[in-house]
Scaffold this active site. Structure first.
Site, PDB file in Angstrom:
ATOM      1  N   LYS A   8       0.976  -1.219  -0.083  1.00  0.00           N
ATOM      2  CA  LYS A   8      -0.011  -0.015   0.119  1.00  0.00           C
ATOM      3  C   LYS A   8       0.661   1.385  -0.042  1.00  0.00           C
ATOM      4  CE  LYS A   8       0.927   1.113   4.293  1.00  0.00           C
ATOM      5  NZ  LYS A   8       1.786   2.286   4.390  1.00  0.00           N
ATOM      6  N   PRO A  91       9.701  -4.593  -1.048  1.00  0.00           N
ATOM      7  CA  PRO A  91      10.911  -4.228  -0.224  1.00  0.00           C
ATOM      8  C   PRO A  91      10.603  -4.023   1.311  1.00  0.00           C
ATOM      9  CG  PRO A  91      10.321  -2.540  -1.778  1.00  0.00           C
ATOM     10  CD  PRO A  91       9.548  -3.623  -2.288  1.00  0.00           C
ATOM     11  N   GLY A  98       4.080  -4.236   3.982  1.00  0.00           N
ATOM     12  CA  GLY A  98       4.595  -5.350   3.384  1.00  0.00           C
ATOM     13  C   GLY A  98       3.942  -6.490   4.486  1.00  0.00           C
ATOM     14  N   ASP A 133      -1.597  -0.921  10.521  1.00  0.00           N
ATOM     15  CA  ASP A 133      -1.823  -1.030   8.977  1.00  0.00           C
ATOM     16  C   ASP A 133      -2.467  -2.161   8.492  1.00  0.00           C
ATOM     17  OD1 ASP A 133      -0.889   1.322   8.593  1.00  0.00           O
ATOM     18  OD2 ASP A 133       1.145   0.669   7.877  1.00  0.00           O
TER      19      ASP A 133
HETATM   20  O1  C5P Z   1       0.990  -0.670  14.842  1.00  0.00           O
HETATM   21  P1  C5P Z   1       2.485  -0.700  14.101  1.00  0.00           P
HETATM   22  O2  C5P Z   1       3.274  -2.030  14.434  1.00  0.00           O
HETATM   23  O3  C5P Z   1       2.397  -0.464  12.754  1.00  0.00           O
HETATM   24  O4  C5P Z   1       3.312   0.438  14.778  1.00  0.00           O
HETATM   25  C1  C5P Z   1       4.642   0.443  14.937  1.00  0.00           C
HETATM   26  C2  C5P Z   1       5.060   1.650  15.757  1.00  0.00           C
HETATM   27  O5  C5P Z   1       4.899   3.014  14.933  1.00  0.00           O
HETATM   28  C3  C5P Z   1       4.307   1.956  17.009  1.00  0.00           C
HETATM   29  O6  C5P Z   1       5.065   1.194  17.835  1.00  0.00           O
HETATM   30  C4  C5P Z   1       4.465   3.412  17.376  1.00  0.00           C
HETATM   31  O7  C5P Z   1       5.794   3.705  17.988  1.00  0.00           O
HETATM   32  C5  C5P Z   1       4.314   3.975  15.901  1.00  0.00           C
HETATM   33  N1  C5P Z   1       3.062   4.282  15.531  1.00  0.00           N
HETATM   34  C6  C5P Z   1       2.471   5.104  16.294  1.00  0.00           C
HETATM   35  N2  C5P Z   1       0.939   5.666  15.717  1.00  0.00           N
HETATM   36  C7  C5P Z   1       0.581   5.073  14.804  1.00  0.00           C
HETATM   37  C8  C5P Z   1       1.203   4.119  14.226  1.00  0.00           C
HETATM   38  C9  C5P Z   1       2.412   3.614  14.675  1.00  0.00           C
HETATM   39  O8  C5P Z   1       2.898   6.142  17.172  1.00  0.00           O
HETATM   40  N3  C5P Z   1      -0.756   5.522  14.608  1.00  0.00           N
END
Ligand code: C5P
Length: 281
Positions: A8, A91, A98, A133
């Protein structure tokens, strides 16, 4: 069973605040693209969850494919064993969702192998547990994503954008990009509303010009290569070029597939990973 996991891109990404759980609230228009991973799922007589991948460094029990399968089997109360093979084409880490797409594809694939054991809302609940995501990847169509990214409003986009996705050597960690963003105290952007307005007016050029990503002022500094790729895309005739997610991948929208293919080939000869693909409407 073979399932496909589409990458995406974020056409817009506005950060609207910080939540009490430490996550950020956002508004982002996300669209799937034709670039995808391929996942083979099989029910096995024994062996628990076995996982293999063409990229050996991704072959861990921590992989989102394994976590998704575990969560699915536990929730659906299934004792069966599952074998998963992931052919990674997207990637990583790149800001292209991904890993999230793989998790969503495993959930969808297993639900189909188990004859719809879980309802759609249960699947979306599991997706939100696996990552911000993953719900969008499960939906696999354009949407405005709010909350942490898991509150989805599907939208119709009447254009299939010809995009080039490019990535160089720079690596970025998502939590670090969010931290640097907070430290920078930038004004809140509202590219999402500009995008939705332009879409309503059915104005292609205005729609493409409204793309934006709140992280760019930060990533331009901590990963200058991302800015360099955007500038290079401008020289190659891009209509608009932006960072996807928290990077380091960059995408550019070209007028047609031919121009996108040429730009991708040029970027490849310059040492970048570059692929020409199309958004899924
Ligand atoms: O949910 P995901 O594993 O993609 O998030 C990875 C990191 O990105 C989280 O631990 C957080 O630090 C940050 N994040 C955030 N706010 C979001 C999505 C991600 O702060 N809405």
């Amino acid at each position: 069973m073979r399932v496909y996991a589409n990458a995406k891109i974020n056409l817009t990404l506005d950060i609207t605040g910080v939540r009490t759980d430490g996550f950020h609230s956002l508004r982002s228009v996300m669209v799937p693209v034709s670039l995808c991973d391929e996942i083979t799922l099989e029910l096995m007589p024994s062996g628990g969850i076995s996982f293999d991948c063409n990229k050996k460094e991704l072959c861990t029990q921590d992989n989102l494919c394994v976590r998704a399968a575990k969560l699915f089997l536990e929730t659906a109360k299934k004792e069966e064993s599952v074998s998963i093979f992931l052919k990674k084409n997207i990637p990583y880490p790149a800001g292209l969702g991904g890993g999230s797409a793989d998790a969503a594809a495993v959930l969808k694939g297993l639900n189909s192998l188990f004859d719809g054991a879980l309802s759609e809302s249960e699947l979306f609940g599991l997706a939100a547990k696996l990552g911000s995501d993953v719900p969008l990847c499960l939906l696999n169509r354009p949407a405005v994503c709010e909350g942490r990214g898991e509150i989805l409003t599907p939208i119709d986009i009447p254009y299939d954008f010809n995009v080039v996705i490019a990535i160089g050597k720079a690596r970025l960690s998502t939590p670090e990009v969010y931290r640097q963003y907070d430290a920078a105290s930038l004004p809140v952007r509202n590219d999402t509303d500009s995008f939705l307005c332009a879409l309503k007016e059915n104005d292609f050029v205005k729609t493409v010009r409204s793309f934006g990503n709140a992280f760019e002022p930060v990533t331009d500094i901590i990963a200058p290569e991302t800015k360099l790729i955007r500038t290079r895309m401008l020289e190659l005739g891009v209509l608009n070029s932006r960072l996807s997610g928290s990077g380091p991948s960059v995408y550019g929208v070209f007028e047609n597939a031919e121009k996108a293919n040429i730009a991708a080939e040029i970027l490849q000869t310059e040492g970048y990973f570059a692929v020409s693909c199309v958004t899924k409407s």
